[in-house]
Design an enzyme around this catalytic site. Structure first.
Site, PDB file in Angstrom:
ATOM      1  N   GLN A   1      85.092  66.303   3.799  1.00 61.02           N
ATOM      2  CA  GLN A   1      85.766  66.432   2.497  1.00 61.02           C
ATOM      3  C   GLN A   1      86.248  67.852   2.233  1.00 61.02           C
ATOM      4  O   GLN A   1      87.081  68.076   1.353  1.00 61.02           O
ATOM      5  CB  GLN A   1      84.832  66.008   1.357  1.00 61.02           C
TER       6      GLN A   1
ATOM      7  N   HIS B   1      81.355  59.016   5.148  1.00 60.21           N
ATOM      8  CA  HIS B   1      82.406  60.046   5.313  1.00 60.21           C
ATOM      9  C   HIS B   1      82.419  60.588   6.735  1.00 60.21           C
ATOM     10  O   HIS B   1      83.471  60.978   7.248  1.00 60.21           O
ATOM     11  CB  HIS B   1      82.169  61.217   4.349  1.00 60.21           C
TER      12      HIS B   1
HETATM   13 ZN   LIG Z   1      82.674  60.476  -1.221  1.00 60.70          ZN
END
Ligand SMILES: [Zn+2]
Length: 169
Positions: free
Chosen positions: A51, A140
């Site tokens: 991220q 993720h």
């Molecule tokens: Zn997330």
């Protein structure tokens, strides 16, 4: 420590599989510290390295309730050793998919193994919000977003809403 920019869907880096770290060295610790600061500022309860554009298997989590002292956790190379058959639904959100919330059903309890900030292997049981958050963040690392667990219709709607918001900003 430094706050790093958080990538927003449909950024391609969010769809890539992350690689294990060879060991927890100063660079990995720096990444963990930056990620925690970024997460707290957002604010959020979990953040995965992809991220912030780093394709490494590193996560930070803090599921302390409001008013409780912070419980920052820094994890490298996390693995799920066991997951319960029992599942629980939880309304999830994601810093990379702003303002979208939807219910995802996941195993209610998991047993984890990971390397901590000192590079030691740790085993830990997780349940409740902690189990939800860990599984969301570990997704993720595989390039999976929580909206990938939703129906195609809901997912497409979420992505177009995020794209529209990005254009407006
Ligand atoms: Zn997330």
């Amino acid at each position: 420590m430094a706050v790093r920019p958080i990538l927003v869907a449909p950024h391609p880096a969010l769809k890539a599989k992350a690689k294990p770290v060879s060991r927890v060295d100063d660079a990995v610790r720096q990444l963990m510290d930056d990620m925690l600061e970024t997460m707290y500022q957002a604010p959020g309860i979990g953040l995965a390295a992809p991220q912030v554009g780093v394709p490494s298997r590193v996560l930070v989590v803090d599921v302390a309730k409001e008013g409780e002292p912070p419980q920052p956790l820094r994890l490298a190379n996390p693995e799920i050793l066991w997951a319960s058959e029992e599942t629980q639904p939880y309304e999830e959100g994601c810093l990379s998919i702003p303002e979208i919330y939807d219910e995802v059903e996941r195993p209610a309890k998991v047993k984890l193994r990971y390397l901590n900030y000192q590079g030691e292997a740790v085993e830990e049981d997780a349940e409740g919000l902690f189990a939800v958050c860990i599984q969301h963040e570990m997704d993720h690392l595989e390039g999976v977003l929580f909206i990938d667990h939703l129906s195609r219709l809901k997912r497409d709607r979420a992505v177009s809403k995020v794209k529209k918001a990005a254009k407006a900003a």
